[in-house]
Design a protein around this motif. Structure first.
Motif, PDB file in Angstrom:
ATOM      1  N   GLY A  36       0.783  -1.147  -0.176  1.00  0.00           N
ATOM      2  CA  GLY A  36       0.412  -0.076   0.010  1.00  0.00           C
ATOM      3  C   GLY A  36       0.669   1.515   0.059  1.00  0.00           C
ATOM      4  N   LEU A  37       2.079   1.268   0.008  1.00  0.00           N
ATOM      5  CA  LEU A  37       2.621   2.513  -0.048  1.00  0.00           C
ATOM      6  C   LEU A  37       3.788   2.518  -1.822  1.00  0.00           C
ATOM      7  N   PRO A  38       2.952   2.719  -2.334  1.00  0.00           N
ATOM      8  CA  PRO A  38       4.524   2.757  -3.333  1.00  0.00           C
ATOM      9  C   PRO A  38       5.095   4.123  -4.067  1.00  0.00           C
ATOM     10  N   CYS A  39       6.231   4.116  -3.030  1.00  0.00           N
ATOM     11  CA  CYS A  39       6.696   4.920  -3.331  1.00  0.00           C
ATOM     12  C   CYS A  39       7.828   4.823  -2.575  1.00  0.00           C
ATOM     13  N   ALA A  40       9.603   5.939  -2.222  1.00  0.00           N
ATOM     14  CA  ALA A  40      10.808   5.319  -1.972  1.00  0.00           C
ATOM     15  C   ALA A  40      11.291   6.058  -2.154  1.00  0.00           C
ATOM     16  N   GLU A  41      12.201   6.686  -0.771  1.00  0.00           N
ATOM     17  CA  GLU A  41      12.782   7.209  -0.808  1.00  0.00           C
ATOM     18  C   GLU A  41      14.418   6.405  -0.962  1.00  0.00           C
ATOM     19  N   ILE A  42      14.928   5.947  -2.007  1.00  0.00           N
ATOM     20  CA  ILE A  42      16.408   4.984  -2.259  1.00  0.00           C
ATOM     21  C   ILE A  42      17.821   6.553  -1.743  1.00  0.00           C
ATOM     22  N   THR A  43      18.604   5.654  -0.510  1.00  0.00           N
ATOM     23  CA  THR A  43      19.494   6.445  -0.283  1.00  0.00           C
ATOM     24  C   THR A  43      20.801   6.330  -0.558  1.00  0.00           C
ATOM     25  N   PHE A  44      21.354   7.631  -2.023  1.00  0.00           N
ATOM     26  CA  PHE A  44      23.022   6.996  -2.464  1.00  0.00           C
ATOM     27  C   PHE A  44      24.209   7.039  -1.221  1.00  0.00           C
ATOM     28  N   ARG A  45      23.360   6.202  -0.370  1.00  0.00           N
ATOM     29  CA  ARG A  45      24.931   5.922   1.050  1.00  0.00           C
ATOM     30  C   ARG A  45      25.185   4.449   0.320  1.00  0.00           C
ATOM     31  N   THR A  46      24.859   3.712  -1.238  1.00  0.00           N
ATOM     32  CA  THR A  46      25.769   2.574  -1.311  1.00  0.00           C
ATOM     33  C   THR A  46      25.716   2.589  -2.482  1.00  0.00           C
ATOM     34  N   ASP A  47      26.467   1.919  -3.522  1.00  0.00           N
ATOM     35  CA  ASP A  47      27.110   1.636  -4.917  1.00  0.00           C
ATOM     36  C   ASP A  47      25.668   1.543  -5.987  1.00  0.00           C
ATOM     37  N   ALA A  48      25.189   0.756  -5.111  1.00  0.00           N
ATOM     38  CA  ALA A  48      23.359   0.112  -5.897  1.00  0.00           C
ATOM     39  C   ALA A  48      22.684   1.075  -5.966  1.00  0.00           C
TER      40      ALA A  48
END
Length: 320
Positions: A36-48
């Motif tokens: 039910g949460l089609p949202c994500a903040e992907i942190t730029f702390r990893t190479d992936a």
């Protein structure tokens, strides 16, 4: 407010994700979407991070994916080129904010004091990230800062959990909360995507707080309505209360003086946040009858009916 930020406001919760392995991107996005949460903040702390954003943006085009912990304009470009729809930074770097504003990229920089907020206003922002939320004074600090900066809104992140979520969201200057409890590093590392889906779904349910408020019964006229309400009063001691269009028996039974919506009547469901509830239900394919919307004196929507009946009953949502 920017359209992306408006969408974030309707979602209410932004999962903050740290991904170490690219292969986790698709099952994670699937779990969040189905939860039910089609949202994500992907942190730029990893190479992936960059490739994960690219994969999610490609495979889940309707998902609102953004980049967090963005520290340079070069990272802004990489994130946006990968498909990020918004940028989040831990602090307020005027150069990065100005760069995003000039390019029309939604950005919420981290602010934790009045000086940061004044810089954000000077740069033309309407929403900032309050970070680290709990460590920087929590809700009381946000309320104190919001008083002189009445047009500024906040998205707190850092220490937000299912236990304090509602206390933050109840404050109208907060558009949404960032959190990682449903996407913890341990859950992702152990590939517990079913668990992530379950926790995400629980978070949405708790946020919306649906509860039965009353049952409405259609009577043919006022005399019949009074007779029905009297039955409930005599049986259970529910005190009758006369209204313009209906008669209540206690708090849970409403008898309409003339037939209203629904073959048999209606069911009223209360929610913590009506507009968020509408948004989340619409994403599940539920339709609403906009002509039934009701508003208070401040033009805030307080009620609306679903288009379809359930078992012969109309269903409407109420703002608690």
């Amino acid at each position: 407010m920017d359209k992306v930020l408006e969408q974030i406001q309707k979602l209410g919760i932004v999962p903050v994700v740290k991904l170490d392995n690219i292969e986790d991107a698709i099952p994670l996005a699937k779990a969040l979407t189905e939860g039910g949460l089609p949202c994500a903040e992907i942190t730029f702390r990893t190479d992936a991070a960059e490739e994960a954003i690219r994969i999610i943006a490609s495979e889940f085009p309707d998902m609102l994916v953004g980049a967090g912990t963005v520290l340079t304009t070069e990272q802004v470009d990489r994130a946006v080129n990968a498909g990020a729809k918004f940028i989040v930074s831990p602090g307020l770097n005027p150069r990065i904010v100005r760069y995003c504003v000039e390019k029309g990229i939604p950005i919420t920089p981290g602010c934790s004091n009045p000086s940061d907020v004044e810089q954000a206003i000077e740069l033309g922002l309407e929403v900032v990230k309050f970070f680290p939320a709990e460590a920087a004074g929590g809700l009381n600090m946000i309320k104190a800062m919001a008083a002189p900066y009445h047009k500024m809104k906040f998205m707190p992140t850092g220490g937000i959990t299912e236990k304090n979520l509602l206390s933050y969201l109840d404050f109208p200057k907060i558009i949404a909360c960032g959190g990682s409890w449903m996407v913890s590093e341990a859950l992702i590392e152990n590939k517990e995507f079913d668990k992530i889906k379950e926790i995400t779904k629980d978070a949405v349910v708790k946020m919306l707080g649906f509860e039965l408020r009353h049952i409405g019964i259609n009577a043919q006229n006022e005399t019949e309505a009074d007779s029905i309400a009297t039955v409930f009063q005599n049986l259970f001691g529910f005190t009758k209360k006369m209204g313009n269009a209906s008669i209540f028996a206690g708090l849970g039974i409403e008898v309409m003086k003339t037939p209203y919506l629904g073959q048999h009547g209606h069911i009223a469901i209360a929610t913590n946040y009506l507009d968020r509830a509408i948004y989340h239900l619409e994403s599940c394919g539920i339709s609403f009858d906009e002509t039934t919307s009701k508003y208070d004196s401040a033009n805030k929507r307080t009620a609306i009916y679903l288009k379809d009946e359930v078992a012969g009953y109309a269903v409407h949502l109420l703002q608690k």
